[in-house]
Structures are given as structure tokens and as C-alpha cells.
Write a protein that holds these residues in place. Structure first.
Motif, PDB file in Angstrom:
ATOM      1  N   ALA A 232      39.072   4.016  56.670  1.00 37.94           N
ATOM      2  CA  ALA A 232      38.550   2.652  56.572  1.00 37.94           C
ATOM      3  C   ALA A 232      38.318   2.363  55.090  1.00 37.94           C
ATOM      4  O   ALA A 232      37.868   3.239  54.357  1.00 37.94           O
ATOM      5  CB  ALA A 232      37.233   2.554  57.330  1.00 37.94           C
ATOM      6  N   ASP A 233      38.644   1.140  54.655  1.00 34.80           N
ATOM      7  CA  ASP A 233      38.359   0.821  53.251  1.00 34.80           C
ATOM      8  C   ASP A 233      37.596  -0.490  53.085  1.00 34.80           C
ATOM      9  O   ASP A 233      37.281  -0.887  51.967  1.00 34.80           O
ATOM     10  CB  ASP A 233      39.639   0.840  52.411  1.00 34.80           C
ATOM     11  CG  ASP A 233      40.690  -0.110  52.958  1.00 34.80           C
ATOM     12  OD1 ASP A 233      40.375  -0.881  53.888  1.00 34.80           O
ATOM     13  OD2 ASP A 233      41.843  -0.074  52.453  1.00 34.80           O
ATOM     14  N   TYR A 234      37.295  -1.160  54.226  1.00 33.03           N
ATOM     15  CA  TYR A 234      36.516  -2.396  54.071  1.00 33.03           C
ATOM     16  C   TYR A 234      35.063  -2.073  53.703  1.00 33.03           C
ATOM     17  O   TYR A 234      34.333  -2.944  53.244  1.00 33.03           O
ATOM     18  CB  TYR A 234      36.599  -3.268  55.337  1.00 33.03           C
ATOM     19  CG  TYR A 234      35.838  -2.727  56.528  1.00 33.03           C
ATOM     20  CD1 TYR A 234      36.385  -1.742  57.345  1.00 33.03           C
ATOM     21  CD2 TYR A 234      34.561  -3.184  56.835  1.00 33.03           C
ATOM     22  CE1 TYR A 234      35.686  -1.223  58.423  1.00 33.03           C
ATOM     23  CE2 TYR A 234      33.856  -2.683  57.911  1.00 33.03           C
ATOM     24  CZ  TYR A 234      34.420  -1.703  58.696  1.00 33.03           C
ATOM     25  OH  TYR A 234      33.717  -1.194  59.763  1.00 33.03           O
ATOM     26  N   ILE A 235      34.651  -0.793  53.913  1.00 35.48           N
ATOM     27  CA  ILE A 235      33.394  -0.290  53.347  1.00 35.48           C
ATOM     28  C   ILE A 235      33.852   0.632  52.210  1.00 35.48           C
ATOM     29  O   ILE A 235      34.436   1.703  52.473  1.00 35.48           O
ATOM     30  CB  ILE A 235      32.582   0.489  54.401  1.00 35.48           C
ATOM     31  CG1 ILE A 235      32.232  -0.433  55.568  1.00 35.48           C
ATOM     32  CG2 ILE A 235      31.335   1.107  53.768  1.00 35.48           C
ATOM     33  CD1 ILE A 235      31.650   0.285  56.781  1.00 35.48           C
ATOM     34  N   PRO A 236      33.688   0.203  50.938  1.00 29.68           N
ATOM     35  CA  PRO A 236      34.328   0.938  49.832  1.00 29.68           C
ATOM     36  C   PRO A 236      34.042   2.435  49.844  1.00 29.68           C
ATOM     37  O   PRO A 236      34.943   3.234  49.572  1.00 29.68           O
ATOM     38  CB  PRO A 236      33.758   0.246  48.585  1.00 29.68           C
ATOM     39  CG  PRO A 236      33.422  -1.142  49.049  1.00 29.68           C
ATOM     40  CD  PRO A 236      33.006  -1.027  50.487  1.00 29.68           C
ATOM     41  N   ALA A 237      32.832   2.856  50.175  1.00 30.85           N
ATOM     42  CA  ALA A 237      32.503   4.296  50.128  1.00 30.85           C
ATOM     43  C   ALA A 237      33.322   5.096  51.136  1.00 30.85           C
ATOM     44  O   ALA A 237      33.569   6.289  50.928  1.00 30.85           O
ATOM     45  CB  ALA A 237      31.008   4.504  50.376  1.00 30.85           C
ATOM     46  N   LEU A 238      33.756   4.475  52.206  1.00 33.22           N
ATOM     47  CA  LEU A 238      34.522   5.228  53.217  1.00 33.22           C
ATOM     48  C   LEU A 238      35.935   5.542  52.730  1.00 33.22           C
ATOM     49  O   LEU A 238      36.544   6.530  53.152  1.00 33.22           O
ATOM     50  CB  LEU A 238      34.587   4.462  54.540  1.00 33.22           C
ATOM     51  CG  LEU A 238      33.256   4.215  55.253  1.00 33.22           C
ATOM     52  CD1 LEU A 238      33.500   3.625  56.634  1.00 33.22           C
ATOM     53  CD2 LEU A 238      32.428   5.495  55.367  1.00 33.22           C
ATOM     54  N   ALA A 239      36.456   4.708  51.838  1.00 33.06           N
ATOM     55  CA  ALA A 239      37.801   4.943  51.297  1.00 33.06           C
ATOM     56  C   ALA A 239      37.828   6.218  50.468  1.00 33.06           C
ATOM     57  O   ALA A 239      38.881   6.831  50.281  1.00 33.06           O
ATOM     58  CB  ALA A 239      38.233   3.746  50.452  1.00 33.06           C
ATOM     59  N   LYS A 240      36.649   6.631  49.979  1.00 30.96           N
ATOM     60  CA  LYS A 240      36.587   7.811  49.091  1.00 30.96           C
ATOM     61  C   LYS A 240      36.390   9.128  49.844  1.00 30.96           C
ATOM     62  O   LYS A 240      36.430  10.202  49.265  1.00 30.96           O
ATOM     63  CB  LYS A 240      35.427   7.632  48.106  1.00 30.96           C
ATOM     64  CG  LYS A 240      35.645   6.490  47.130  1.00 30.96           C
ATOM     65  CD  LYS A 240      34.711   6.579  45.943  1.00 30.96           C
ATOM     66  CE  LYS A 240      33.335   6.066  46.297  1.00 30.96           C
ATOM     67  NZ  LYS A 240      32.325   6.189  45.281  1.00 30.96           N
ATOM     68  N   VAL A 241      36.147   9.034  51.147  1.00 34.15           N
ATOM     69  CA  VAL A 241      35.921  10.251  51.942  1.00 34.15           C
ATOM     70  C   VAL A 241      37.224  11.044  52.039  1.00 34.15           C
ATOM     71  O   VAL A 241      38.303  10.456  52.169  1.00 34.15           O
ATOM     72  CB  VAL A 241      35.414   9.867  53.361  1.00 34.15           C
ATOM     73  CG1 VAL A 241      35.349  11.080  54.275  1.00 34.15           C
ATOM     74  CG2 VAL A 241      34.053   9.182  53.266  1.00 34.15           C
ATOM     75  N   ASP A 242      37.122  12.365  51.968  1.00 35.38           N
ATOM     76  CA  ASP A 242      38.316  13.217  52.067  1.00 35.38           C
ATOM     77  C   ASP A 242      39.021  12.985  53.411  1.00 35.38           C
ATOM     78  O   ASP A 242      38.455  13.291  54.471  1.00 35.38           O
ATOM     79  CB  ASP A 242      37.873  14.687  51.945  1.00 35.38           C
ATOM     80  CG  ASP A 242      39.049  15.654  52.087  1.00 35.38           C
ATOM     81  OD1 ASP A 242      40.193  15.193  52.301  1.00 35.38           O
ATOM     82  OD2 ASP A 242      38.795  16.869  52.000  1.00 35.38           O
ATOM     83  N   PRO A 243      40.242  12.438  53.388  1.00 32.89           N
ATOM     84  CA  PRO A 243      40.931  12.119  54.648  1.00 32.89           C
ATOM     85  C   PRO A 243      41.337  13.363  55.436  1.00 32.89           C
ATOM     86  O   PRO A 243      41.672  13.271  56.614  1.00 32.89           O
ATOM     87  CB  PRO A 243      42.162  11.337  54.208  1.00 32.89           C
ATOM     88  CG  PRO A 243      42.387  11.720  52.778  1.00 32.89           C
ATOM     89  CD  PRO A 243      41.049  12.080  52.200  1.00 32.89           C
ATOM     90  N   ASN A 244      41.303  14.517  54.767  1.00 33.81           N
ATOM     91  CA  ASN A 244      41.754  15.752  55.427  1.00 33.81           C
ATOM     92  C   ASN A 244      40.664  16.450  56.234  1.00 33.81           C
ATOM     93  O   ASN A 244      40.953  17.454  56.889  1.00 33.81           O
ATOM     94  CB  ASN A 244      42.330  16.716  54.384  1.00 33.81           C
ATOM     95  CG  ASN A 244      43.555  16.125  53.727  1.00 33.81           C
ATOM     96  OD1 ASN A 244      44.438  15.601  54.416  1.00 33.81           O
ATOM     97  ND2 ASN A 244      43.594  16.138  52.408  1.00 33.81           N
ATOM     98  N   ILE A 245      39.442  15.950  56.187  1.00 30.47           N
ATOM     99  CA  ILE A 245      38.382  16.576  56.996  1.00 30.47           C
ATOM    100  C   ILE A 245      38.869  16.584  58.448  1.00 30.47           C
ATOM    101  O   ILE A 245      39.358  15.576  58.961  1.00 30.47           O
ATOM    102  CB  ILE A 245      37.059  15.776  56.889  1.00 30.47           C
ATOM    103  CG1 ILE A 245      36.484  15.842  55.479  1.00 30.47           C
ATOM    104  CG2 ILE A 245      36.028  16.286  57.908  1.00 30.47           C
ATOM    105  CD1 ILE A 245      35.296  14.915  55.249  1.00 30.47           C
ATOM    106  N   TYR A 246      38.720  17.740  59.076  1.00 28.92           N
ATOM    107  CA  TYR A 246      39.212  17.860  60.454  1.00 28.92           C
ATOM    108  C   TYR A 246      38.397  18.941  61.162  1.00 28.92           C
ATOM    109  O   TYR A 246      38.554  20.136  60.880  1.00 28.92           O
ATOM    110  CB  TYR A 246      40.707  18.215  60.417  1.00 28.92           C
ATOM    111  CG  TYR A 246      41.398  18.442  61.742  1.00 28.92           C
ATOM    112  CD1 TYR A 246      41.021  17.752  62.903  1.00 28.92           C
ATOM    113  CD2 TYR A 246      42.474  19.338  61.826  1.00 28.92           C
ATOM    114  CE1 TYR A 246      41.683  17.967  64.106  1.00 28.92           C
ATOM    115  CE2 TYR A 246      43.145  19.544  63.026  1.00 28.92           C
ATOM    116  CZ  TYR A 246      42.746  18.857  64.158  1.00 28.92           C
ATOM    117  OH  TYR A 246      43.404  19.065  65.345  1.00 28.92           O
ATOM    118  N   GLY A 247      37.521  18.531  62.023  1.00 25.67           N
ATOM    119  CA  GLY A 247      36.668  19.480  62.732  1.00 25.67           C
ATOM    120  C   GLY A 247      36.545  19.117  64.198  1.00 25.67           C
ATOM    121  O   GLY A 247      36.534  17.935  64.560  1.00 25.67           O
ATOM    122  N   ILE A 248      36.504  20.130  65.027  1.00 27.78           N
ATOM    123  CA  ILE A 248      36.389  19.940  66.484  1.00 27.78           C
ATOM    124  C   ILE A 248      35.182  20.739  66.962  1.00 27.78           C
ATOM    125  O   ILE A 248      35.010  21.901  66.584  1.00 27.78           O
ATOM    126  CB  ILE A 248      37.643  20.477  67.225  1.00 27.78           C
ATOM    127  CG1 ILE A 248      38.923  19.850  66.675  1.00 27.78           C
ATOM    128  CG2 ILE A 248      37.519  20.246  68.728  1.00 27.78           C
ATOM    129  CD1 ILE A 248      40.210  20.356  67.342  1.00 27.78           C
TER     130      ILE A 248
END
Ligand code: DON
Length: 349
Positions: A59-75
């Protein structure tokens, strides 16, 4: 008694041979049991299967979310008897975003009863995007009243305004404490995300004002939107989310801490709205493939609840056009199929 094909699931919750019928689950109180290797295998293999899936984007309409590491992957999967299974990254935290709406709705149902939410907000899917303004107008003008739900932004901001407390501080403490009880540990706010969304949420402010104009919010719409924004900024990891989901799966008792968080008789109302509206305009598609109540957030998390069995969560920030994590949807669908946890799936007889 019929022999169930749900070997994996029965052995997981009960530690007994797979001889229980589906109907027996509702009355069955699971005993403490060893970890089930079949569940761990399902998580491991699913994790690997989707490890390289890179579809969608943050998501990038909330600017801080665009900076989150997109590779995070946890189950993470937590059973109703408190067993915790994980695969991948369960340390990284993301903001809970819309998944918070489930727990604020639960709180208002606890405080004021399920009829209150039904009468004041509605419990019907809008079929529109999560921040649709047209849906408010449509509900008001074409349907003539509260025909939305607490999981889309207008209904969620109004639901937050209904939390009891008096002062802003008291309401906030009550909400954060409630989420923490579901997660089984003290949660906290990601201040960067909160600030970023508060600076850019003019659309939600407009929705809050509109909901006030139509009388859904009784006072202080700015405060309701502000608290709603703060609740969306609470940080969670995959295990927190799975424990929150498992608390719903276990009829309102946190299976890890054993604390009763919600009255068992109120849980089905929350799950019903999750089933019809948890993935917004894609809720039908989701239910078609999993049969499970679920909720997504634009931070990248999705929770799903297998009532009487387990809660599951996946975090992966890349989203599809509806605002739902691509990989979280795929991974949960896969695990639900492998564990035969779709309640509509009945063995041929
Ligand atoms: O209000 C918003 O736009 C965000 N705080 C939450 C939206 C969201 O998570 C929608 N979910 N998929």
C-alpha cells in the motif's frame, strides 16, 4: 459414529485417533496434546511453495506503508488448545490496519450487544471498496438506513466512536488493552505509521464527517477518526495475529493465556461479518475458496478463523487491487485445503 477423513485436524486438536465426526467438533473440548507434525509440515511446505511469489505491491496511499519491507513473510497457526505453529518470519511487525476493525467491533458487541451493531451500523456487505463514500450514500439514499458493516471504513470509524470510555485517553486505553488481551501480550502503536496516516487521511476524515452528518456518529467525528487511525497503527507480528484469530476460534478465550476476552455467545456475530465482508469486495471469492471468516489489512496481514479448531495468520505486505495481501491469501487457502479446515467440506457419504 462415522470415521472422519480429517485425520490431520482431529489428531491436531485432540491427540486422538481420527475417529470423530464433524458434528462432534462443536461439543468437543480439546485436551492438551502434543504438536501435530502434519500441521507443521503443511505450514513448512506452504511457506516454501509461495516463497518466491512477488505479485502485488505495498500500500502506498499511507506513505509509511510504502517503506515497509515487501519481503516480510511469516505464517502462524494457533490451535484452540494453545499449540503454536510457525513458518518464516514471525518476528517482524507490521501495522494491523483493518484487521483492528474486527476487534473494535467485538468490543462494541461486548459492551452494547449484537443487536446494537446490527441496528446502528448494519451487518451487510457493501460489495464496494473499503473506503467507499458511495456505499454510505447508497445505504442512506437507496437502502434507507444502516445497511453497511463495521469492517468497512465508514462503519469502522462509527464503531470506534461507540466504544465506551468518556475521555479520548480512556477509550484508547480500553481499545489497546482489548487488542492486547486477544494477542496475549501488550501491543503498542507504530508511531511512524500513525503520524503518516494521520497526515494523509483526509478521505477518512471526510467519511467521519459524513457519518456524523447522517447521525451514525453522535459526537466528535474528528476524535473517532483519530482513534480509528491509531488503532490501525498497532504493531503486530504473525503470531500475535494468529493468537487473536485463535481467541475467536476458541469462543472468546485466549488459548495461549487462557484469559476469557469475549463472551462465547457474542463470537458468532463477529465471525459472520468477517465471513461476508472481511476481504471487502473480494469476500465472496475468499469464502468460495476457504469457507472461513477472515480479515485483511493493508499492512499485509490476513487472519482467518476455523471455529473450534484454530486461528491462522500470514503477513506479507504486497497487496492486490482490492487491498488484500496476495501471498497471505494464497498461503492461507493452501493450508486450509491441506488441513481440511473448510467447514463446508464434508466427506462424501
Ligand atoms: O483506513 C485505512 O485506509 C487504513 N487505516 C486501513 C485500511 C485497510 O487496512 C483495508 N484493508 N485491507
Amino acid at each position: 459414529m462415522r470415521t472422519s477423513h480429517r485425520t490431520v485436524w482431529v489428531s491436531a486438536v485432540a491427540g486422538v485417533a481420527a475417529v470423530a465426526s464433524v458434528a462432534e467438533f462443536s461439543a468437543f473440548v480439546p485436551a492438551q496434546s502434543a504438536q501435530d507434525p502434519a500441521i507443521q509440515t503443511a505450514l513448512n511446505e506452504t511457506f516454501t511453495k509461495f516463497k518466491d511469489l512477488k505479485e502485488g505491491k505495498n500500500a502506498d496511499y499511507i506513505p509509511a506503508l510504502a517503506k515497509v519491507d515487501p519481503n516480510i513473510y511469516g505464517i502462524a497457526l494457533v490451535t484452540v488448545d494453545g499449540k503454536v505453529y510457525t513458518a518464516g518470519d514471525i518476528k517482524s511487525e507490521v501495522s494491523i490496519q483493518s484487521i483492528s476493525k474486527v476487534f473494535t467491533m467485538a468490543k462494541v458487541i461486548e459492551e452494547q450487544g449484537p443487536e446494537f451493531i446490527e441496528k446502528t451500523i448494519g451487518v451487510d456487505a457493501t460489495g464496494m471498496r473499503f473506503n467507499s463514500i458511495v456505499s454510505v450514500e447508497f445505504s442512506q439514499k437507496a437502502l434507507g438506513g444502516p445497511e453497511m458493516n463495521s469492517l468497512v471504513n465508514p462503519g469502522a470509524i462509527a464503531t470506534t466512536s461507540m466504544v465506551k470510555g468518556g475521555t479520548r485517553d480512556a477509550v484508547w486505553k480500553s481499545i489497546l488493552g482489548y487488542y492486547s488481551d486477544f494477542a496475549g501480550r501488550p501491543l503498542s502503536v507504530n508511531q511512524e505509521v500513525f503520524k503518516s496516516e494521520a497526515e494523509t487521511n483526509q478521505r477518512n476524515q471526510a467519511i467521519g464527517a459524513l457519518m456524523y452528518a447522517y447521525g451514525y456518529i453522535k459526537s466528535k467525528p474528528e476524535q473517532a477518526t483519530d482513534i480509528y487511525t491509531e488503532q490501525c497503527s498497532v504493531n503486530v507480528n504473525a503470531k500475535d495475529l494468529a493468537t487473536m484469530a485463535a481467541t475467536l476460534a476458541a469462543g472468546g478465550r485466549n488459548p495461549v493465556t487462557n484469559k476469557r476476552v469475549m463472551n462465547a455467545k457474542n463470537v458468532p456475530y463477529v465471525l459472520a461479518v468477517m465471513a461476508t465482508a472481511g476481504l471487502y469486495d473480494d469476500s465472496g471469492k475468499w469464502l468460495y475458496h476457504t469457507g472461513l471468516p477472515a480479515k485483511s489489512g493493508v499492512g499485509g496481514g490476513i487472519i482467518a478463523v476455523a471455529p473450534g479448531k484454530f486461528g491462522i495468520a500470514v503477513i506479507s505486505p504486497r497487496l492486490d487491487d482490492a487491498g488484500n495481501s496476495v501471498r497471505a491469501q494464497r498461503a492461507i487457502q493452501e493450508i486450509v485445503a491441506r488441513l481440511h479446515a473448510n467447514p463446508y467440506e464434508v466427506a462424501a457419504r
